[in-house]
Write a protein that holds these residues in place. Structure first.
Motif, PDB file in Angstrom:
ATOM      1  N   LEU A 137       0.830  -1.212   0.000  1.00  0.00           N
ATOM      2  CA  LEU A 137       0.000   0.000   0.000  1.00  0.00           C
ATOM      3  C   LEU A 137       0.861   1.258   0.000  1.00  0.00           C
ATOM      4  CD1 LEU A 137      -2.851  -0.974   2.487  1.00  0.00           C
ATOM      5  CD2 LEU A 137      -3.019  -0.707   0.010  1.00  0.00           C
ATOM      6  N   ASP A 138       2.061   1.166   0.587  1.00  0.00           N
ATOM      7  CA  ASP A 138       2.988   2.293   0.594  1.00  0.00           C
ATOM      8  C   ASP A 138       3.775   2.410  -0.704  1.00  0.00           C
ATOM      9  OD1 ASP A 138       2.197   3.046   3.110  1.00  0.00           O
ATOM     10  OD2 ASP A 138       3.788   1.936   4.140  1.00  0.00           O
ATOM     11  N   GLY A 139       3.529   1.489  -1.650  1.00  0.00           N
ATOM     12  CA  GLY A 139       4.188   1.570  -2.941  1.00  0.00           C
ATOM     13  C   GLY A 139       5.486   0.796  -3.052  1.00  0.00           C
ATOM     14  N   ALA A 140       5.780  -0.073  -2.086  1.00  0.00           N
ATOM     15  CA  ALA A 140       7.023  -0.845  -2.134  1.00  0.00           C
ATOM     16  C   ALA A 140       6.897  -1.981  -3.144  1.00  0.00           C
ATOM     17  CB  ALA A 140       7.359  -1.400  -0.755  1.00  0.00           C
ATOM     18  N   SER A 141       7.954  -2.211  -3.899  1.00  0.00           N
ATOM     19  CA  SER A 141       7.986  -3.324  -4.841  1.00  0.00           C
ATOM     20  C   SER A 141       8.282  -4.620  -4.092  1.00  0.00           C
ATOM     21  CB  SER A 141       9.046  -3.080  -5.916  1.00  0.00           C
ATOM     22  OG  SER A 141      10.334  -3.006  -5.324  1.00  0.00           O
ATOM     23  N   PHE A 142       8.081  -5.758  -4.772  1.00  0.00           N
ATOM     24  CA  PHE A 142       8.363  -7.037  -4.130  1.00  0.00           C
ATOM     25  C   PHE A 142       9.853  -7.168  -3.804  1.00  0.00           C
ATOM     26  CE2 PHE A 142       4.324  -8.522  -6.165  1.00  0.00           C
ATOM     27  CZ  PHE A 142       3.691  -8.863  -4.982  1.00  0.00           C
ATOM     28  N   ARG A 143      10.712  -6.623  -4.654  1.00  0.00           N
ATOM     29  CA  ARG A 143      12.148  -6.684  -4.362  1.00  0.00           C
ATOM     30  C   ARG A 143      12.476  -5.899  -3.100  1.00  0.00           C
ATOM     31  NH1 ARG A 143      16.195  -4.360  -8.808  1.00  0.00           N
ATOM     32  NH2 ARG A 143      15.065  -2.465  -8.201  1.00  0.00           N
ATOM     33  N   ARG A 144      11.885  -4.734  -2.947  1.00  0.00           N
ATOM     34  CA  ARG A 144      12.124  -3.936  -1.738  1.00  0.00           C
ATOM     35  C   ARG A 144      11.530  -4.609  -0.507  1.00  0.00           C
ATOM     36  NH1 ARG A 144      13.635   1.346  -1.251  1.00  0.00           N
ATOM     37  NH2 ARG A 144      13.084   2.424   0.702  1.00  0.00           N
ATOM     38  N   ILE A 145      10.372  -5.223  -0.663  1.00  0.00           N
ATOM     39  CA  ILE A 145       9.759  -5.937   0.469  1.00  0.00           C
ATOM     40  C   ILE A 145      10.657  -7.078   0.921  1.00  0.00           C
ATOM     41  CG2 ILE A 145       7.808  -7.400   1.119  1.00  0.00           C
ATOM     42  CD1 ILE A 145       6.068  -5.698  -0.733  1.00  0.00           C
ATOM     43  N   PHE A 146      11.250  -7.776  -0.045  1.00  0.00           N
ATOM     44  CA  PHE A 146      12.116  -8.902   0.309  1.00  0.00           C
ATOM     45  C   PHE A 146      13.359  -8.435   1.052  1.00  0.00           C
ATOM     46  CE2 PHE A 146      15.762 -11.605  -0.914  1.00  0.00           C
ATOM     47  CZ  PHE A 146      15.373 -12.790  -0.308  1.00  0.00           C
ATOM     48  N   TRP A 147      14.072  -7.451   0.494  1.00  0.00           N
ATOM     49  CA  TRP A 147      15.351  -7.045   1.068  1.00  0.00           C
ATOM     50  C   TRP A 147      15.200  -6.186   2.315  1.00  0.00           C
ATOM     51  CZ3 TRP A 147      19.501  -9.563  -0.093  1.00  0.00           C
ATOM     52  CH2 TRP A 147      19.652 -10.135  -1.356  1.00  0.00           C
ATOM     53  N   ARG A 148      14.173  -5.350   2.372  1.00  0.00           N
ATOM     54  CA  ARG A 148      14.045  -4.407   3.483  1.00  0.00           C
ATOM     55  C   ARG A 148      13.173  -4.912   4.629  1.00  0.00           C
ATOM     56  NH1 ARG A 148      15.689   0.821   2.328  1.00  0.00           N
ATOM     57  NH2 ARG A 148      17.386   0.717   0.809  1.00  0.00           N
ATOM     58  N   ILE A 149      12.306  -5.895   4.360  1.00  0.00           N
ATOM     59  CA  ILE A 149      11.389  -6.362   5.405  1.00  0.00           C
ATOM     60  C   ILE A 149      11.657  -7.812   5.778  1.00  0.00           C
ATOM     61  CG2 ILE A 149       8.967  -6.761   6.000  1.00  0.00           C
ATOM     62  CD1 ILE A 149       8.227  -4.401   4.243  1.00  0.00           C
ATOM     63  N   HIS A 150      11.559  -8.707   4.798  1.00  0.00           N
ATOM     64  CA  HIS A 150      11.631 -10.124   5.118  1.00  0.00           C
ATOM     65  C   HIS A 150      13.035 -10.566   5.530  1.00  0.00           C
ATOM     66  CE1 HIS A 150       7.652 -10.191   3.324  1.00  0.00           C
ATOM     67  NE2 HIS A 150       7.497 -11.424   3.756  1.00  0.00           N
ATOM     68  N   VAL A 151      14.057 -10.118   4.821  1.00  0.00           N
ATOM     69  CA  VAL A 151      15.417 -10.545   5.176  1.00  0.00           C
ATOM     70  C   VAL A 151      15.807 -10.084   6.582  1.00  0.00           C
ATOM     71  CG1 VAL A 151      17.856 -10.254   4.593  1.00  0.00           C
ATOM     72  CG2 VAL A 151      16.207 -10.787   2.795  1.00  0.00           C
ATOM     73  N   PRO A 152      15.586  -8.810   6.969  1.00  0.00           N
ATOM     74  CA  PRO A 152      15.909  -8.438   8.360  1.00  0.00           C
ATOM     75  C   PRO A 152      15.097  -9.198   9.401  1.00  0.00           C
ATOM     76  CG  PRO A 152      15.723  -6.469   6.992  1.00  0.00           C
ATOM     77  CD  PRO A 152      15.218  -7.613   6.170  1.00  0.00           C
ATOM     78  N   LEU A 153      13.809  -9.426   9.122  1.00  0.00           N
ATOM     79  CA  LEU A 153      12.990 -10.130  10.099  1.00  0.00           C
ATOM     80  C   LEU A 153      13.364 -11.606  10.216  1.00  0.00           C
ATOM     81  CD1 LEU A 153       9.440  -8.613   9.417  1.00  0.00           C
ATOM     82  CD2 LEU A 153      10.975  -8.135  11.340  1.00  0.00           C
TER      83      LEU A 153
END
Length: 270
Positions: free
Chosen positions: A169-185
Motif C-alpha cells: 500500500l505504501d508503494g514498495a515493490s516485491f524486491r524492496r519488500i524482500f530485502w528491506r522487510i523479510h530478510v531483516p525479520l
C-alpha cells in the motif's frame, strides 16, 4: 526420581560422546613412532605439534582445509540466499499452485544422493566441470538449497501477511519488500540455515571424492581420507591430528554462533 533418571541418562550420553573425543586427543598427542597399535588411554608424549605439522603441510590437509572453507562459506551463503528467494516466491508472491512449487523444490532432499552420482559424473565430464572448484561449488549449492528452502519457508509462513500488504500500500515493490522487510525479520532463521549448510558442505565426502581428484580442488574430508591411506604406516597419530584440524571450523561456528543458532531453530520450529 524421574528427574534423577533423566539427568543420569543425559550424563551417560555425554560420557559416550566424550570418550571417543578423549581418545582422539590423547592418541593425537602420541609420537608417530611410539604408537603401539592399540589406542592409548594415557598420553605417551606430547608430539601433537609435529603430528599437526605433518598433517597440515606434508600431507596436504592445509591446502584442502582452505579450499573446503571457501566451499562451505560461499556455497552455504549462496544456497541460503537462493532458498530465501524461492521461499519468498512460494509464500508471498502470487504464483499459481504454491504447494506444487514447494514440493518440487523440497523433493531435492527426498532422494538419495547416490542415485545422482553416475549421471552427474557423466555430465561434469562432458561439460569440463570435473575436478574444478566451480563444478564442486555448483553442485554444493544445488545440493544445499532444498533443505535451506524448507527451513526458511517454515519461518516465512509464520510472518503476518499484513506486513506485506502494508508495504504494498505504501508503494514498495516485491524486491524492496524482500530485502528491506523479510530478510531483516528472518535474520536468525537465515543464520541457522547457513550454519546447517556450512556444516553439511564442510562434512561432505561423497561428492568430493566423486567429482574431484586434485589436491587443490578436493575438499578437506577427501584429503583426510587420502591421509588415512598415505600415512597408514606412520600410525593413527598423524591421521587423528588431521581429524583435529578438520573438526575445528564446525566447532568454532557452533560455539561462536550458538545464540543465533538457537534463536533461528526456535523461529523455524514455530
Amino acid at each position: 526420581m524421574g528427574r534423577a533418571l533423566r539427568n543420569l541418562f543425559v550424563a551417560g550420553c555425554v560420557l559416550l560422546w566424550l570418550i571417543p573425543l578423549y581418545l582422539l586427543i590423547v592418541n593425537a598427542l602420541t609420537p608417530a613412532g611410539g604408537y603401539t597399535g592399540t589406542p592409548d588411554w594415557a598420553p605417551r608424549g606430547f608430539a601433537v605439534l609435529d603430528n599437526l605439522r605433518i598433517a597440515w603441510s606434508e600431507a596436504g590437509v592445509g591446502e584442502s582445509f582452505l579450499v573446503s572453507l571457501l566451499y562451505a562459506v560461499v556455497c552455504g551463503a549462496v544456497a541460503v540466499l537462493v532458498a530465501a528467494m524461492a521461499a519468498f516466491a512460494v509464500v508471498v508472491l502470487p504464483v499459481p499452485r504454491p504447494a506444487f512449487w514447494f514440493w518440487l523444490i523440497y523433493s531435492g532432499t527426498l532422494f538419495p544422493l547416490q542415485m545422482f552420482l553416475a549421471p552427474l559424473f557423466g555430465l561434469y565430464a562432458d561439460a569440463n566441470l570435473y575436478d574444478t572448484r566451480l563444478g564442486l561449488m555448483l553442485v554444493y549449492v544445488a545440493w544445499a538449497a532444498p533443505f535451506a528452502f524448507f527451513l526458511v519457508r517454515n519461518q516465512m509462513t509464520t510472518m503476518p501477511p499484513e506486513i506485506t500488504e502494508a508495504a504494498m500500500l505504501d508503494g514498495a515493490s516485491f524486491r524492496r519488500i524482500f530485502w528491506r522487510i523479510h530478510v531483516p525479520l528472518m535474520s536468525s532463521g537465515l543464520g541457522a540455515a547457513f550454519i546447517f549448510q556450512f556444516t553439511a558442505v564442510w562434512n561432505d565426502l561423497l561428492l568430493g571424492i566423486t567429482l574431484s581428484r586434485s589436491p587443490e580442488v578436493q575438499p578437506v574430508m577427501a584429503a583426510l581420507m587420502t591421509l588415512n591411506s598415505a600415512y597408514a604406516s606412520s600410525g593413527p597419530p598423524v591421521i587423528l591430528a588431521g581429524a583435529l584440524i578438520v573438526s575445528v571450523p564446525t566447532l568454532l561456528v557452533f560455539l561462536l554462533f550458538r545464540g543465533l543458532f538457537l534463536r533461528g531453530v526456535t523461529a523455524i520450529a514455530r
